[in-house]
Design a protein around this motif. Structure first.
Motif, PDB file in Angstrom:
ATOM      1  N   ASP A 298      11.267  34.240  13.341  1.00  0.00           N
ATOM      2  CA  ASP A 298      10.723  33.282  12.384  1.00  0.00           C
ATOM      3  C   ASP A 298      10.399  33.985  11.070  1.00  0.00           C
ATOM      4  O   ASP A 298       9.580  34.908  11.037  1.00  0.00           O
ATOM      5  N   TYR A 299      11.059  33.579   9.995  1.00  0.00           N
ATOM      6  CA  TYR A 299      10.765  34.084   8.656  1.00  0.00           C
ATOM      7  C   TYR A 299      10.097  32.968   7.861  1.00  0.00           C
ATOM      8  O   TYR A 299      10.596  31.848   7.825  1.00  0.00           O
ATOM      9  N   ARG A 300       8.963  33.295   7.221  1.00  0.00           N
ATOM     10  CA  ARG A 300       8.195  32.269   6.525  1.00  0.00           C
ATOM     11  C   ARG A 300       7.816  32.708   5.122  1.00  0.00           C
ATOM     12  O   ARG A 300       7.743  33.900   4.823  1.00  0.00           O
ATOM     13  N   HIS A 301       7.530  31.719   4.291  1.00  0.00           N
ATOM     14  CA  HIS A 301       6.871  31.993   3.020  1.00  0.00           C
ATOM     15  C   HIS A 301       5.401  32.284   3.332  1.00  0.00           C
ATOM     16  O   HIS A 301       4.701  31.445   3.899  1.00  0.00           O
ATOM     17  N   GLU A 302       4.960  33.496   2.994  1.00  0.00           N
ATOM     18  CA  GLU A 302       3.594  33.903   3.311  1.00  0.00           C
ATOM     19  C   GLU A 302       2.794  34.118   2.031  1.00  0.00           C
ATOM     20  O   GLU A 302       3.346  34.295   0.941  1.00  0.00           O
ATOM     21  N   GLU A 303       1.492  34.139   2.174  1.00  0.00           N
ATOM     22  CA  GLU A 303       0.610  34.448   1.067  1.00  0.00           C
ATOM     23  C   GLU A 303       0.207  35.920   1.140  1.00  0.00           C
ATOM     24  O   GLU A 303       0.286  36.544   2.194  1.00  0.00           O
ATOM     25  N   MET A 304      -0.200  36.487   0.010  1.00  0.00           N
ATOM     26  CA  MET A 304      -0.742  37.842  -0.022  1.00  0.00           C
ATOM     27  C   MET A 304      -2.105  37.813  -0.694  1.00  0.00           C
ATOM     28  O   MET A 304      -2.323  37.074  -1.654  1.00  0.00           O
TER      29      MET A 304
END
Length: 458
Positions: A298-304
């Protein structure tokens, strides 16, 4: 179960965090909510004929087995940017790390606190800090510093939106090295029943076209498979990095964990080997890294997010003056004096502190920067910290992947656990006898708890 439940909760949190506001249809605003990265690498191989950091050896380098490198990964989310750097050198000393972070930050357009410089801790590289030998100033000024700056600058030139995937696997690359003998002594070797961090974590970044852009590998073990050799080498992480780069087609960075009491698991049963052992351990580690990489589903748009602060660890009280004087006198007149130079140096420094009225600060402090990428939290530490500290930190953390980074943003010797101090051994001797002031026996607990507090700001 703890991690699975957390990831389910995280998925909901990310969906909220990355959703476009109802009143906005701006593509630019939506793009700002996507994490972007850039990656760059430079060669930092020294000229032949220089001394190595490891083992107090006076052997000079004669050949280059594989090039040393510095890899820079710039990560941007909204208005925040951080630059992670992994240099395949032994240590980045306290006299060098602050300057290097400032210079690399200027090159990348970020404050020094947003630059994290980790050393992989190869013992087969040049001397980038003063330990038992003088720092190689010429190498640092002509090669190391300029190439680090170049990598940091290049990493932010072409940043692109990415999705993030992460997976873990069990790896036998490391083994506890505090070998316990029948006479109750502790040596440096392999301890098969000793505590070991066997978790390898692979983080992968893919572009919006689905193609890999960069990877990070995190696991823990000393980079000493090459032994007291004359070949310049990244040691066992080199073949591991090369294998995952071949598999994924993307630049891969290695971040060593809390490895203070871990050696590579070498077939000879010792803590060190030769260049053949480098290839053996590295090949096995490479298979582990590929397995974890292939397990990412699973590849996701993540926050940092980034949290900065100060970690303060109390010093132990100075040894009473009269006791230090008596101990030094005994050692100086002992036949064992030549084996106790470290202890005698500490006792002399202790006595000198009293004579100058310089008993020092009550706390040792260092600036800390935590970076959270979705469920991943990076926790730098400027120590060769014992693996138990990492395991406890990971267990107490509310995040699914809490990764301690050893010898990062400087170096302040070994940091053993309170249990290990009781038994002694090399790591404890270095902790106790490398200066007039040493940290308190419960330094491990202070480091853990203060980083947990700082995580609450992420």
């Amino acid at each position: 179960m703890k991690r699975r439940n957390f990831l389910c909760y995280l998925a909901l949190g990310i969906a909220v965090a990355t959703a476009i506001p109802e009143n906005s249809t701006s593509a630019q605003e939506a793009d700002q909510l996507k994490m972007k990265i850039g990656v760059a690498r430079e060669i930092i191989t020294p000229k032949l004929g220089g001394l190595f950091l490891g083992y107090g050896s006076d052997k000079e380098s004669t050949t280059v087995h594989d090039d040393l490198t510095v890899t820079a990964l710039a990560i941007e989310y909204g208005k925040s940017r951080v630059v992670l750097m992994s240099a395949t050198v032994g240590l980045v000393g306290n006299n060098l790390a602050p300057t290097l972070r400032t210079l690399c930050g200027e090159a990348a357009g970020v404050p020094a606190t947003h630059v994290i410089i980790a050393a992989t801790h190869t013992h087969s590289g040049p001397i980038t800090t003063a330990v038992d030998k003088d720092q190689d100033v010429d190498y640092c000024e002509r090669i190391f510093i300029p190439q680090c700056i170049a990598a940091a600058k290049a990493s932010v030139k072409e940043m692109k939106p990415v999705t993030v995937g992460v997976a873990t696997t069990e790896s036998k690359v490391g083994v506890n090295r505090r070998q316990i003998f029948a006479n109750d002594g502790v040596g440096t070797g392999q301890n098969p029943w000793g505590l070991c961090d066997s978790e390898m974590t692979v983080v992968s970044f893919k572009g919006e076209d689905g193609k890999p852009v960069a990877n990070m590998i995190h696991c823990a073990a000393h980079c000493t498979a090459s032994g007291s050799n004359t070949e310049v080498t990244r040691d066992w992480p080199g073949p591991m990095i090369d294998r995952l780069e071949k598999e994924s087609g993307a630049i891969t960075m290695f971040l060593n964990g809390f490895f203070g009491d871990l050696s590579p698991r070498i077939a000879n049963g010792r803590a060190t080997g030769d260049i053949n052992h480098v290839m053996e351990v590295g090949a096995l580690a490479g298979l582990d890294a590929v397995r974890a990489y292939q397990d990412i589903r699973d590849y996701r748009h993540e926050e940092m997010s980034i949290a900065t602060g100060v970690v303060r660890i109390p010093y132990a009280p100075l040894m009473p003056l009269e006791e230090a004087q008596n101990e030094l006198a005994k050692l100086e007149s002992s036949p064992q004096a030549r084996f106790a130079r470290l202890t005698m140096g500490t006792l002399r420094a202790n006595i000198e502190a009293y004579e100058k009225g310089e008993t020092g600060e009550s706390f040792f402090s260092y600036d800390q920067t935590l970076v959270k990428i979705g469920p991943i939290v990076l926790v730098p530490a400027p120590f060769e910290a014992s693996t138990e500290i990492s395991l406890r930190l990971r267990d107490y953390s509310k995040y699914g992947h809490t990764l301690g980074l050893g010898v990062t943003n400087g170096w302040n010797n070994y940091l053993p656990t309170r249990d290990q101090i009781t038994r002694g051994g090399y790591e404890v001797d270095m902790f106790k006898w490398s200066g007039a002031r040493r940290l308190a026996d419960n330094a491990d607990t202070h480091l853990i708890n203060q980083n947990l507090e700082l995580m609450e700001e992420l």
